[in-house]
Scaffold this active site. Structure first.
Site, mmCIF file in Angstrom:
data_model
loop_
_atom_site.group_PDB
_atom_site.id
_atom_site.type_symbol
_atom_site.label_atom_id
_atom_site.label_comp_id
_atom_site.label_asym_id
_atom_site.label_seq_id
_atom_site.Cartn_x
_atom_site.Cartn_y
_atom_site.Cartn_z
ATOM 1 N N ARG A 1 4.655 1.402 12.161
ATOM 2 C CA ARG A 1 6.085 1.600 11.871
ATOM 3 C C ARG A 1 6.319 3.096 11.718
ATOM 4 O O ARG A 1 5.822 3.725 10.789
ATOM 5 C CB ARG A 1 6.435 0.864 10.577
ATOM 6 C CG ARG A 1 7.887 1.034 10.125
ATOM 7 C CD ARG A 1 8.104 0.325 8.797
ATOM 8 N NE ARG A 1 9.465 0.473 8.318
ATOM 9 C CZ ARG A 1 9.922 1.537 7.654
ATOM 10 N NH1 ARG A 1 9.123 2.545 7.391
ATOM 11 N NH2 ARG A 1 11.175 1.587 7.258
ATOM 12 N N LYS B 1 4.859 10.334 5.608
ATOM 13 C CA LYS B 1 4.802 10.076 4.163
ATOM 14 C C LYS B 1 4.090 11.181 3.397
ATOM 15 O O LYS B 1 3.390 12.017 3.968
ATOM 16 C CB LYS B 1 4.182 8.696 3.903
ATOM 17 C CG LYS B 1 5.207 7.579 4.163
ATOM 18 C CD LYS B 1 4.697 6.194 3.880
ATOM 19 C CE LYS B 1 5.830 5.176 4.133
ATOM 20 N NZ LYS B 1 5.369 3.787 4.107
HETATM 21 C C1 7PM Z 1 11.609 6.782 0.599
HETATM 22 C C2 7PM Z 1 10.429 6.140 0.252
HETATM 23 C C3 7PM Z 1 12.166 6.619 1.835
HETATM 24 C C4 7PM Z 1 9.821 5.336 1.168
HETATM 25 C C5 7PM Z 1 11.545 5.819 2.748
HETATM 26 C C6 7PM Z 1 10.385 5.171 2.410
HETATM 27 C C7 7PM Z 1 7.455 0.850 4.841
HETATM 28 C C8 7PM Z 1 8.460 -0.087 5.012
HETATM 29 C C9 7PM Z 1 9.302 1.715 4.186
HETATM 30 C C10 7PM Z 1 6.102 0.499 5.174
HETATM 31 C C11 7PM Z 1 6.976 -1.642 5.809
HETATM 32 C C12 7PM Z 1 9.573 5.038 4.702
HETATM 33 C C13 7PM Z 1 9.673 4.329 3.378
HETATM 34 N N1 7PM Z 1 8.010 1.984 4.334
HETATM 35 N N2 7PM Z 1 8.240 -1.318 5.504
HETATM 36 N N3 7PM Z 1 9.609 0.475 4.604
HETATM 37 N N4 7PM Z 1 5.931 -0.772 5.653
HETATM 38 N N5 7PM Z 1 6.714 -2.865 6.288
HETATM 39 O O1 7PM Z 1 8.931 6.120 4.694
HETATM 40 O O2 7PM Z 1 5.131 1.249 5.014
HETATM 41 O O3 7PM Z 1 10.133 4.603 5.706
HETATM 42 S S1 7PM Z 1 10.485 2.767 3.525
#
Ligand code: 7PM
Length: 315
Positions: free
Chosen positions: A263, A228
């Site tokens: 995750r 991230k």
């Molecule tokens: C753009 C922005 C693409 C954010 C992908 C993401 C989480 C999640 C995501 C988390 C839980 C990513 C995120 N992040 N579910 N889904 N916890 N429970 O980097 O931090 O995968 S999407």
């Protein structure tokens, strides 16, 4: 040292968290991640990636069909279900890995659970779709309750907190209470502070350093730091694929501070980071880390320390 093992119930079973850390592998089933060479989504390629992650030690596979990226094109429930359902059906038919579905849409969650998903991972914390709590109740699925303010489009306007940890705890308590009132027991929930969702880079660092404070709510804690942008901010690294060691550091910190589930994209690497951090955590005296009321004596602490290779903590 004695650390609470927390029972988590989901559709089709139950398991305890609080010993060995568990890795959840991210499976994005979108045409941009697994295309057939054109603009079409190729389920076979997504499945192959899931198998790789299981081989690398993922115990949960989180299947998502819609990008949470701000500015990403919205996907209809029909399209999203068409992406995730075949993958979930095939995966749960060939493996007994736990499958979660990353969706904020009740209709998608319902079909995903019918296809074999055990857990609903709702980044809106049950707030985006008024029917989601009913689906959790009626399907018997477990649920990851993630904290976020606003929507992925608006969330970065809402990073003002008087007390970050306290406000997230309050949100969890309130949502758990509402769920209980609707007939969904607390033991069906995993809590997630929502790294990167309506938080500044600095706030994300605070959340990772203070994960243990969420354990007072008595539920397993999941964190999703993988690749991230807060890692990019620390490292001045714009390319997410070059944030793997940074993710390992974040994963280790979270586990040292009591996270139960991480995750991640890079399963093999983060499994190692998590296991080493947990081994260190398990060897440290409890007063150093846990405010869970377990104040073991020196002898009791020594007696309950598990060797690093067991990865687990005795009850
Ligand atoms: C753009 C922005 C693409 C954010 C992908 C993401 C989480 C999640 C995501 C988390 C839980 C990513 C995120 N992040 N579910 N889904 N916890 N429970 O980097 O931090 O995968 S999407």
């Amino acid at each position: 040292m004695r650390v609470e093992k927390l029972l988590f119930r989901f559709r089709g079973g139950e398991r305890r968290f609080g010993g060995r850390p568990v890795v959840m592998g991210i499976l994005n089933v979108t045409p941009d991640s697994f295309s057939d060479g054109g603009d079409h989504f190729a389920p076979e390629r997504a499945l192959a990636h899931a198998r790789d992650m299981i081989g690398a030690g993922a115990e949960i596979i989180d299947v998502g069909g819609e990008s949470s990226r701000p500015g990403a094109a919205p996907v209809s429930a029909r399209e999203e279900a068409q992406r995730v359902v075949p993958v979930i059906r095939a995966l749960t038919a060939e493996s007994n890995v736990l499958v979660s579905v990353d969706t904020v849409k009740a209709a998608v969650a319902e079909q995903a659970v019918a296809a074999g998903a055990a857990i609903i991972n709702d980044i809106s914390g049950l707030h985006a779709d008024p029917r989601m709590l009913d689906v959790v109740r009626d399907t018997g699925a477990g649920c990851v309750l993630m904290h976020m303010r606003g929507t992925p489009q608006t969330m970065q306007q809402y990073t003002g907190y008087d007390d970050l940890i306290e406000e997230i705890c309050r949100y969890f308590r309130k949502t758990l209470r509402a769920a209980e009132a609707a007939g969904v027991e607390r033991d069906r929930f995993i809590l997630d502070p929502g790294i990167g969702f309506s938080k500044t880079a600095e706030q994300n660092l605070v959340l990772l350093a203070r994960c243990d404070e969420f354990r007072s709510l008595g539920r397993p804690i999941l964190v999703g730091p993988s690749r991230k942008s807060f890692i990019g901010a620390v490292l001045s690294e714009p390319d997410p694929r070059r944030r793997i060691f940074g993710t390992a550091a974040a994963t280790a910190c979270a586990v040292l501070h009591g996270a139960d589930i991480v995750r991640v994209h890079d399963v093999a690497e983060m499994r190692h980071a998590a296991l080493v951090a947990a081994a260190i955590r398990n060897w440290l005296p409890p007063s150093h880390l846990y405010a869970d009321g377990a104040h073991a004596t020196t002898e009791a602490a020594a007696g309950s320390v598990s060797p690093p290779d067991s990865g687990g903590r005795k009850a």
